[in-house]
Design an enzyme around this catalytic site. Structure first.
Site, mmCIF file in Angstrom:
data_model
loop_
_atom_site.group_PDB
_atom_site.id
_atom_site.type_symbol
_atom_site.label_atom_id
_atom_site.label_comp_id
_atom_site.label_asym_id
_atom_site.label_seq_id
_atom_site.Cartn_x
_atom_site.Cartn_y
_atom_site.Cartn_z
ATOM 1 N N SER A 13 53.272 90.153 86.549
ATOM 2 C CA SER A 13 52.004 89.812 86.366
ATOM 3 C C SER A 13 51.964 88.236 87.084
ATOM 4 O O SER A 13 51.100 88.025 87.693
ATOM 5 C CB SER A 13 51.497 89.904 84.966
ATOM 6 O OG SER A 13 51.378 91.227 84.759
ATOM 7 N N SER B 144 41.749 96.726 80.185
ATOM 8 C CA SER B 144 42.482 96.429 81.240
ATOM 9 C C SER B 144 42.626 95.173 81.755
ATOM 10 O O SER B 144 41.361 94.670 82.294
ATOM 11 C CB SER B 144 42.076 97.293 82.573
ATOM 12 O OG SER B 144 42.317 97.257 83.750
ATOM 13 N N ASP C 176 53.108 98.695 79.289
ATOM 14 C CA ASP C 176 54.203 99.188 80.384
ATOM 15 C C ASP C 176 55.228 99.779 79.342
ATOM 16 O O ASP C 176 56.245 100.003 80.105
ATOM 17 C CB ASP C 176 54.247 98.109 81.292
ATOM 18 C CG ASP C 176 53.191 98.035 82.051
ATOM 19 O OD1 ASP C 176 52.401 98.890 82.221
ATOM 20 O OD2 ASP C 176 53.270 96.960 82.708
ATOM 21 N N ARG D 77 51.965 108.595 82.907
ATOM 22 C CA ARG D 77 53.162 108.189 82.295
ATOM 23 C C ARG D 77 53.433 109.100 80.967
ATOM 24 O O ARG D 77 54.436 109.339 80.500
ATOM 25 C CB ARG D 77 53.253 106.620 82.013
ATOM 26 C CG ARG D 77 54.033 106.286 82.952
ATOM 27 C CD ARG D 77 54.254 104.518 82.628
ATOM 28 N NE ARG D 77 54.662 103.983 83.878
ATOM 29 C CZ ARG D 77 54.346 102.865 84.102
ATOM 30 N NH1 ARG D 77 53.830 102.068 83.210
ATOM 31 N NH2 ARG D 77 55.078 102.122 85.185
HETATM 32 C C1 S3P Z 1 48.882 94.260 84.805
HETATM 33 C C2 S3P Z 1 47.924 94.887 83.806
HETATM 34 C C3 S3P Z 1 48.373 96.113 83.238
HETATM 35 C C4 S3P Z 1 49.632 96.708 83.582
HETATM 36 C C5 S3P Z 1 50.351 96.307 84.986
HETATM 37 C C6 S3P Z 1 50.081 94.913 85.141
HETATM 38 C C7 S3P Z 1 48.440 92.785 85.272
HETATM 39 O O1 S3P Z 1 47.397 97.250 83.954
HETATM 40 O O2 S3P Z 1 49.817 98.164 83.251
HETATM 41 O O3 S3P Z 1 51.600 96.526 84.945
HETATM 42 O O4 S3P Z 1 49.238 92.284 85.686
HETATM 43 O O5 S3P Z 1 47.169 92.816 85.091
HETATM 44 P P1 S3P Z 1 45.779 97.570 83.467
HETATM 45 O O6 S3P Z 1 45.145 96.390 83.555
HETATM 46 O O7 S3P Z 1 45.407 98.805 84.197
HETATM 47 O O8 S3P Z 1 46.304 97.840 81.870
#
Ligand code: S3P
Length: 458
Positions: free
Chosen positions: A41, A185, A338, A369
């Site tokens: 991220s 999200s 995750d 998943r």
């Molecule tokens: C992420 C947010 C998450 C996560 C992804 C990375 C990010 O997704 O599952 O691997 O870096 O903002 P969601 O926003 O769909 O939950």
């Protein structure tokens, strides 16, 4: 990008995919020290924000996985200069508001984060940008990001169900919005905030359930005027002032807790193991798995806790442990979203039942998943029940009768790594039908696990 000149037209990939299976076998005790790659991220955001800010951004510890490299290519296609020099990535940004129209589709491969955040970042510009990806990304819903962008004045051309390929045409001037997130999200939150960067006035996101806060923290570091307050109902209200200056930063990316999850669970379930995983990000919005594994009886000690570049990090000392099933509250899901595949593997070796709820978002990850985990557990003789947004796993602490199956990974790196970890402690070997996708987030996985003593062939 990298040492090559940025030639956007060379970036479109054909996504011809040749699967490569791998098999993990019952392994001797794992031992030694491991350093997992940089947080995915933070790595995506480092290249994006560095590519947008004026001046130079220098990044160490960047995850050099395919997902992040694709984000770098997209930023290069919109005017940033990105090169690796020794251990550092050096980014020369365009300046906020100065991205260029990409001359070819932006190809994000397998990466939802790269794609969705860049849709927000670039979509509000008065230009056309086209977004493509691999078979997994093409199945994933983009409406969650496209809906708020439409409200800001962006024209959207997409495939049925708001799937890729998507072409965005921004308005002459985007309209600021106040957007209440309909789902937990960080990608949607971030896309709207990034759209707000090139929008006059204040763009606000209301987040009823807190998700990872890297966008807020990092944008503030880059000089954005961003304000976070808590509403009376407990929701986070994040406001960003558009069209301000962003300035290049020096960033040290900490190790990814979502990648650390694999050696961590492996060390807990392989008898006699004793390992140290160094330099892992300990941001509260990311540590749900560690909390849960400690509740299950996992012997995990956080050592050398420190602050590095505004984030808490620690080394994890992990010893093999007798685990007991627990109830994992739905409220914890955003902080370990995750990590459920890895947790399900740990639960397969725990005494009693582990019940995980609030898993609806797992249905729209790199694969469905929840289904992929349940089918993988079943293929390996693990007793589990899948509900629409929950999973229960009844474990076998001795690993007896577990394994012997082949797991369908559906282009999902975390499914591949989780089930390879299962094979290290199961009575019978575990095969995954494809290990190539591991390179999207953890290219060093095979070598790092082998150095700890894991027996994985493929
Ligand atoms: C992420 C947010 C998450 C996560 C992804 C990375 C990010 O997704 O599952 O691997 O870096 O903002 P969601 O926003 O769909 O939950």
């Amino acid at each position: 990008m990298s040492q090559e000149p940025a030639n956007p037209s060379s970036h479109a990939q054909s996504h011809v995919h040749s699967p490569r299976p791998a098999t993990a076998r019952r392994s001797p005790a794992l031992s030694g020290r491991a350093r997992v790659p940089g947080d995915k991220s933070i790595s995506h955001r480092s290249l994006m924000f560095g590519g947008l800010a004026s001046g130079e951004t220098r990044i160490t510890g960047l995850l050099e996985g395919e997902d992040v490299i694709n984000t770098g290519r997209a930023m290069a296609a919109m005017g940033a200069t990105i090169a690796r020099k020794g251990d550092e990535w050096i980014v020369q940004g365009t300046g906020n508001g100065c991205l260029l129209e990409p001359q070819a589709p932006l190809d994000f491969g397998n990466a939802g984060t790269g794609c969705r955040l860049t849709m927000g970042l670039a979509g509000v510009y008065a230009m056309r940008s086209t977004f493509i990806g691999d078979a997994s990304l093409t199945k994933r819903p983009m409406g969650r990001v496209l809906d708020p962008l439409r409200q800001m004045g962006v024209q959207v051309e997409s495939q049925p169900g708001d799937r890729l390929p998507v072409t965005l045409t921004g308005p002459r001037t985007a309209a600021p919005i106040t957007y209440r997130l309909p789902m937990a999200s960080a990608q949607v939150k971030s896309a709207v905030l990034l759209a707000g960067l090139n929008t006059p006035g204040i763009t606000t996101v209301i987040e009823p359930v807190a998700t990872r806060d890297h966008t807020e923290k990092m944008l503030t570091g880059f000089g954005a005027k961003l304000d976070v307050t808590i509403d009376t109902d407990g929701a986070r209200r994040i406001s960003i002032e558009g069209q301000g200056d962003l300035r290049g930063q020096i960033i040290a990316v900490p190790g990814d807790p979502s990648s650390a999850a694999f050696p961590l669970v492996a060390a807990l379930i392989v008898p006699g193991s004793d390992i140290i995983i160094e330099n892992v990000l300990m941001n509260d919005t990311r540590t749900g798995l560690i909390t849960t594994l400690i509740e299950m009886g996992g012997d995990i000690t956080l050592i050398n806790r420190r602050n590095a570049g505004g984030e808490d990090v620690a080394d994890l000392h992990v010893k093999a442990s007798e685990l007991t099933g627990v109830e994992v509250p739905a409220a914890r899901a955003p902080s370990m979203i995750d990590e459920y595949p890895a947790l399900a593997v740990a639960a397969s070796f725990a005494k009693g039942e582990t019940r995980m709820t609030g898993l609806d978002e797992l249905r729209v990850k790199e694969s469905d998943r929840l289904a992929a985990v349940a089918r993988g557990l079943e293929a390996n003789g693990v007793d589990c029940t899948e509900g629409h947004d929950w999973l229960t796993v009844r474990g076998r602490p001795d690993g007896k009768g577990i394994g012997g199956g082949t797991v369908a990974t559906h282009l999902d790196h975390r499914i591949a790594m989780s089930f390879l970890v299962m094979g290290l402690a199961a009575e019978n070997p575990v095969t995954v039908d494809d290990a190539t996708m591991i390179a999207t987030s953890f290219p060093e996985f095979m070598g790092l696990m082998a150095a700890l003593g894991a027996v994985i062939e493929g």
